[in-house]
Design a protein around this motif. Structure first.
Motif, short mmCIF file in Angstrom:
data_model
loop_
_atom_site.label_atom_id
_atom_site.label_comp_id
_atom_site.label_asym_id
_atom_site.label_seq_id
_atom_site.Cartn_x
_atom_site.Cartn_y
_atom_site.Cartn_z
N ASP A 1 51.67 29.78 27.99
CA ASP A 1 51.93 29.67 29.44
C ASP A 1 50.88 30.49 30.18
O ASP A 1 50.76 31.70 29.97
N ASN A 2 50.12 29.84 31.05
CA ASN A 2 49.05 30.51 31.78
C ASN A 2 49.41 30.84 33.23
O ASN A 2 48.53 31.12 34.05
N SER A 3 50.69 30.82 33.54
CA SER A 3 51.10 31.02 34.94
C SER A 3 50.73 32.42 35.44
O SER A 3 50.30 32.58 36.58
N ASP A 4 50.90 33.44 34.60
CA ASP A 4 50.55 34.81 35.02
C ASP A 4 49.05 34.92 35.28
O ASP A 4 48.62 35.62 36.21
N HIS A 5 48.26 34.22 34.47
CA HIS A 5 46.81 34.23 34.64
C HIS A 5 46.44 33.58 35.98
O HIS A 5 45.57 34.07 36.70
N LEU B 1 36.98 32.71 37.78
CA LEU B 1 37.57 32.62 39.11
C LEU B 1 37.90 31.19 39.51
O LEU B 1 38.69 30.96 40.43
N SER B 2 37.31 30.22 38.80
CA SER B 2 37.64 28.81 39.05
C SER B 2 38.96 28.44 38.39
O SER B 2 39.52 27.38 38.69
N GLY B 3 39.44 29.29 37.49
CA GLY B 3 40.74 29.06 36.86
C GLY B 3 40.71 28.69 35.40
O GLY B 3 41.76 28.42 34.80
N VAL B 4 39.52 28.68 34.79
CA VAL B 4 39.41 28.36 33.36
C VAL B 4 39.56 29.65 32.56
O VAL B 4 38.96 30.67 32.91
N ARG B 5 40.35 29.63 31.51
CA ARG B 5 40.53 30.82 30.67
C ARG B 5 39.22 31.17 29.99
O ARG B 5 38.50 30.30 29.50
N CYS B 6 38.92 32.46 29.92
CA CYS B 6 37.65 32.93 29.36
C CYS B 6 37.89 33.97 28.26
O CYS B 6 38.77 34.82 28.37
N VAL B 7 37.06 33.86 27.24
CA VAL B 7 37.10 34.79 26.11
C VAL B 7 35.72 35.41 25.96
O VAL B 7 34.71 34.71 26.03
N ASN B 8 35.68 36.73 25.79
CA ASN B 8 34.41 37.40 25.56
C ASN B 8 34.44 38.08 24.19
O ASN B 8 35.35 38.86 23.90
N LEU C 1 47.16 36.01 38.81
CA LEU C 1 46.15 37.07 38.86
C LEU C 1 44.83 36.56 39.43
O LEU C 1 44.17 37.23 40.23
N THR C 2 44.44 35.34 39.02
CA THR C 2 43.20 34.74 39.52
C THR C 2 43.25 34.56 41.03
O THR C 2 42.31 34.91 41.75
N ASN C 3 44.34 34.00 41.52
CA ASN C 3 44.49 33.77 42.96
C ASN C 3 44.51 35.08 43.74
O ASN C 3 43.94 35.17 44.85
N LYS C 4 45.14 36.10 43.18
CA LYS C 4 45.20 37.41 43.83
C LYS C 4 43.80 38.01 43.95
O LYS C 4 43.43 38.54 45.00
#
Length: 405
Positions: free
Chosen positions: A368-372, A286-293, A375-378
Motif C-alpha cells: 500500500d503506497n498511500s502513506d507515500h 516528486l512525480s509520484g513514482v517510488r524510488c530506490v537508491n 508524504l509526496t503531496n505534503k
C-alpha cells in the motif's frame, strides 16, 4: 536583465541540469540568458535555445579573453556559478581561478547544492578523506541559491541564502498516460511490474587507483546481480547502460531524449538509482513514482563477509561507503538527508544485501503506497511555497545594490 551561467563540471550533467532548469524559469520572465560551459555541454545548451560560449581546456589566457568578450557583448547584470565547488577545480581543467570572476565586474552568486553550512569534518571521496570543506570560503561567491528538496528547506538559514524548488514540472503518471505509453512500448498487460534503471555516464568513471577500481568493479557486479535477479520476476528497463545484462525481461535503451525518458518513467512502478543527489530521481520521486537508491554503509570486511557469500567477495578488496556511486560522499552527504522529508521518499538498499533488497522491492511493488502519496503531496506543497527563480534573482540584485556586495 541579462544573466550568465558558468558551468565548469564536464563529467556530470547534474550541475548543468540545475542551471538550465533555473534558466528556463528566468526566461519566462523575459530575462536574457547566456551560458559559458565545457564543450561537452554545448549541444545540450544550444538545443534549449540558449547562447553557449565554450570554455577552452587548459588555457587561462583564452578563457579570460572569453570572459571579457561576454562582459562587453552580453553585459551581464548577474553571473551565476552552477556549483562553486566545481569552480574551485576549474584551474586544473581551464586555467581559470575565482579571481578571474572579477572580470565581469557585476553581481556574483552560486548554487549551493550541498548546503555547506552543515558541519562536516571532511569530504570522504573514494574512501579517502579530503580537507576541501575547510578550504572553501563561501563569502567569495556571493549569494547562495540552495536547491530543494535535496537540501531540506527548513534547515536553511542565513543572510543572502535562498531556497527554491529544484523541480517545477513533473512527469505525467496518470492512468491515461501510463496506459497509452505501456501500449506504445509493448507492455500490454497492466499487471506487469516495471522497474526503470538509468546509468549516468559519469558513474562509469573514477580516479585511477587500484583499490578504488577493484571496489567499483565489485560494486557493479553486485548491482548487476540485483538487476538480474529482479528480472527473473519483473520487467527491467535499462537506460544508458553500456554493460548489457542479459535476460528476457530486460529491455535496453541507449541515451534517450527527455520526452522518451518521461514516457518510460510513466510506465514504471519503481526507479532505481545509485546517487542520492540525482536530480532525475528528485523529479521522478516528486512525480509520484517510488524510488530506490542503492548505497553502501558498510566498510567492515568482516561484516560484509557475513552478508555476502565467500565466492562473491574478495577479502583483499577494501570497501568504502557511498551515497553517491562511485564517488562515495557517505559522511559528506549524510547531514543533508538526516531529518529531511525527501529522504523519507527514497528507500535505501544496501548493495551487499541483495536478498533483503529484493524483498524490499517486492513489498513496494505489491504494498500500500498511500502513506507515500501523502508524504509526496505534503513535500510538493512545501516546495511550492518557496521563492521562484525570478524572485530570487531580484532579491540578490537588490541586496547587491544596498551596498552589501
Amino acid at each position: 536583465m541579462n544573466v550568465v551561467f558558468i558551468v565548469t563540471s564536464f563529467w556530470s550533467f547534474g550541475e548543468l541540469l540545475i542551471a538550465v532548469e533555473f534558466a528556463d524559469e528566468l526566461i519566462k520572465s523575459g530575462e536574457k540568458i547566456c551560458f559559458i560551459a565545457p564543450p561537452t555541454h554545448k549541444n545540450t545548451i544550444l538545443k534549449k535555445g540558449y547562447i553557449c560560449i565554450s570554455l577552452v581546456p587548459k588555457s587561462r589566457q583564452l578563457n579570460r579573453i572569453l570572459f571579457n568578450e561576454v562582459k562587453y557583448s552580453f553585459k551581464p547584470d548577474l553571473v551565476i556559478l552552477s556549483d562553486f565547488l566545481n569552480y574551485n577545480f576549474a584551474d586544473r581543467h581551464y586555467g581559470i581561478t575565482k579571481e578571474d570572476l572579477n572580470i565581469f565586474d557585476t553581481t556574483l552568486c552560486t548554487f549551493d547544492n550541498f548546503y555547506w553550512n552543515y558541519p562536516r569534518k571532511c569530504m570522504d571521496t573514494y574512501g579517502f578523506k579530503s580537507d576541501i570543506p575547510k578550504k572553501i570560503v563561501l563569502e567569495d561567491y556571493g549569494a547562495r541559491i540552495v536547491p530543494c528538496p535535496i537540501v531540506n528547506p527548513d534547515s536553511v538559514e542565513g543572510e543572502n541564502v535562498y531556497t527554491y524548488s529544484l523541480i517545477s514540472d513533473f512527469v505525467d503518471i496518470s492512468n491515461l498516460e501510463k496506459r497509452k505509453n505501456r501500449i506504445k512500448y509493448g507492455f500490454d498487460n497492466d499487471e506487469d511490474k516495471i522497474i526503470l534503471v538509468s546509468y549516468a555516464k559519469w558513474q562509469n568513471e573514477h580516479i585511477e587507483d587500484r583499490g578504488v577500481s577493484e571496489f567499483v568493479k565489485l560494486s557493479n557486479s553486485f548491482f548487476n546481480k540485483l538487476i538480474s535477479k529482479l528480472a527473473e520476476e519483473f520487467h527491467i528497463i535499462c537506460v544508458g547502460s553500456k554493460e548489457k545484462i542479459q535476460g528476457d525481461n530486460i529491455h535496453h535503451y541507449s541515451s534517450v531524449h527527455t520526452e522518451i525518458f518521461d514516457e518510460l518513467v510513466s510506465i514504471s512502478n519503481i526507479y532505481i538509482s545509485r546517487n542520492m543527489t540525482s536530480t532525475s530521481m528528485v523529479r521522478i520521486a516528486l512525480s509520484g513514482v517510488r524510488c530506490v537508491n542503492i548505497i553502501n554503509s558498510i566498510s567492515d570486511i568482516g561484516t560484509i563477509e557475513k552478508i555476502a557469500a565467500k565466492d562473491e567477495f574478495n577479502m583483499t578488496i577494501k570497501p568504502y561507503r557511498y551515497l553517491m556511486f562511485p564517488v562515495g560522499w557517505y559522511s559528506f552527504l549524510k547531514p543533508i538527508f538526516d531529518n529531511n522529508p525527501y529522504a523519507e521518499l527514497i528507500i535505501q538498499i544496501e548493495q551487499f544485501e541483495i536478498e533483503r533488497g529484493i524483498e524490499t522491492i517486492r513489498d513496494i511493488l505489491y504494498g500500500d503506497n498511500s502513506d507515500h502519496t501523502i508524504l509526496t503531496n505534503k513535500l510538493r506543497r512545501k516546495l511550492s511555497e518557496l521563492m521562484t527563480p525570478k524572485e530570487i534573482v531580484r532579491s540578490i540584485l537588490s541586496y547587491d545594490l544596498e551596498g552589501k556586495r
